[in-house]
Design a protein around this motif. Structure first.
Motif, PDB file in Angstrom:
ATOM      1  N   GLU A   1       0.801  -1.277  -0.065  1.00 51.97           N
ATOM      2  CA  GLU A   1       0.140   0.051   0.225  1.00 51.97           C
ATOM      3  C   GLU A   1       0.930   1.336   0.014  1.00 51.97           C
ATOM      4  OE1 GLU A   1      -3.465   0.074   0.217  1.00 51.97           O
ATOM      5  OE2 GLU A   1      -3.261  -2.168  -0.178  1.00 51.97           O
ATOM      6  N   ILE A   2       2.054   1.142  -0.136  1.00 55.60           N
ATOM      7  CA  ILE A   2       2.955   2.347  -0.191  1.00 55.60           C
ATOM      8  C   ILE A   2       2.737   3.199  -1.781  1.00 55.60           C
ATOM      9  CG2 ILE A   2       5.157   3.081  -0.322  1.00 55.60           C
ATOM     10  CD1 ILE A   2       4.659   1.500   2.104  1.00 55.60           C
ATOM     11  N   THR A   3       2.179   4.543  -1.164  1.00 55.29           N
ATOM     12  CA  THR A   3       1.870   5.413  -2.334  1.00 55.29           C
ATOM     13  C   THR A   3       2.891   6.727  -2.172  1.00 55.29           C
ATOM     14  OG1 THR A   3       0.220   6.582  -0.960  1.00 55.29           O
ATOM     15  CG2 THR A   3      -0.512   4.520  -2.272  1.00 55.29           C
ATOM     16  N   PRO A   4       2.868   7.467  -3.209  1.00 51.90           N
ATOM     17  CA  PRO A   4       3.860   8.734  -3.058  1.00 51.90           C
ATOM     18  C   PRO A   4       2.986   9.528  -2.007  1.00 51.90           C
ATOM     19  CG  PRO A   4       3.451   8.251  -5.399  1.00 51.90           C
ATOM     20  CD  PRO A   4       2.364   7.261  -4.620  1.00 51.90           C
ATOM     21  N   ASP A   5       1.844   9.734  -1.749  1.00 47.85           N
ATOM     22  CA  ASP A   5       1.200  10.307  -0.778  1.00 47.85           C
ATOM     23  C   ASP A   5       1.776   9.964   0.547  1.00 47.85           C
ATOM     24  OD1 ASP A   5      -0.094  12.240  -2.358  1.00 47.85           O
ATOM     25  OD2 ASP A   5      -1.763  10.866  -2.599  1.00 47.85           O
ATOM     26  N   LEU A   6       1.890   8.642   0.829  1.00 42.62           N
ATOM     27  CA  LEU A   6       1.945   8.079   2.049  1.00 42.62           C
ATOM     28  C   LEU A   6       3.637   8.347   2.374  1.00 42.62           C
ATOM     29  CD1 LEU A   6       1.638   6.189   4.528  1.00 42.62           C
ATOM     30  CD2 LEU A   6       2.168   4.517   3.190  1.00 42.62           C
ATOM     31  N   VAL A   7       4.487   8.387   1.326  1.00 45.24           N
ATOM     32  CA  VAL A   7       5.856   8.732   1.377  1.00 45.24           C
ATOM     33  C   VAL A   7       5.830  10.417   1.978  1.00 45.24           C
ATOM     34  CG1 VAL A   7       8.146   8.829   0.225  1.00 45.24           C
ATOM     35  CG2 VAL A   7       6.767   6.886  -0.147  1.00 45.24           C
TER      36      VAL A   7
ATOM     37  N   HIS B   1       3.821  11.982   3.383  1.00 40.50           N
ATOM     38  CA  HIS B   1       3.193  12.038   4.986  1.00 40.50           C
ATOM     39  C   HIS B   1       4.461  11.682   5.935  1.00 40.50           C
ATOM     40  CE1 HIS B   1       0.719  12.104   8.046  1.00 40.50           C
ATOM     41  NE2 HIS B   1       1.013  10.853   8.394  1.00 40.50           N
ATOM     42  N   LEU B   2       5.002  10.572   5.352  1.00 41.15           N
ATOM     43  CA  LEU B   2       6.319  10.027   6.574  1.00 41.15           C
ATOM     44  C   LEU B   2       7.154  10.950   6.296  1.00 41.15           C
ATOM     45  CD1 LEU B   2       6.112   6.320   5.183  1.00 41.15           C
ATOM     46  CD2 LEU B   2       5.475   7.165   7.239  1.00 41.15           C
TER      47      LEU B   2
END
Length: 99
Positions: free
Chosen positions: A3-9, A11-12
């Protein structure tokens, strides 16, 4: 696929207080996706009937038992010392200590 998305990256990156460029986000998205997928593979293999290990091979103590042997006398130990006093090696002071 994970479930790794650019938005998640992104956010991290915000949570870690790391400013990431778009190229870094794209690169990290792919790398983190591979890492998460590999962890999922290991999780599927690690079943309760497989004991946890810290080493691939069993370890054994390779030390031999202590045995009293012949030792040098004070005179033999100090015979080649550049300086000795009171049966001890004499060395120059270090770290600003007074003699």
């Amino acid at each position: 696929m994970s479930e790794i998305t650019p938005d998640l990256v992104r956010h991290l990156g915000v949570l870690a207080r790391i400013e990431l460029s778009d190229a870094e986000v794209e690169r990290l998205t792919g790398q983190l996706d591979v890492i998460v997928d590999n962890i999922a593979k290991v999780s599927r293999v690690a079943t309760p009937d497989v004991p946890a290990t810290s080493h691939p091979m069993p370890l054994q103590n390779v030390f031999r038992p202590d045995e009293v042997g012949e030792t040098l006398t004070h005179e033999q130990a100090l015979q080649n010392a550049p300086d000795a006093a009171d049966g001890r090696f004499r060395v120059t002071a270090i770290l600003g200590e007074e003699q």
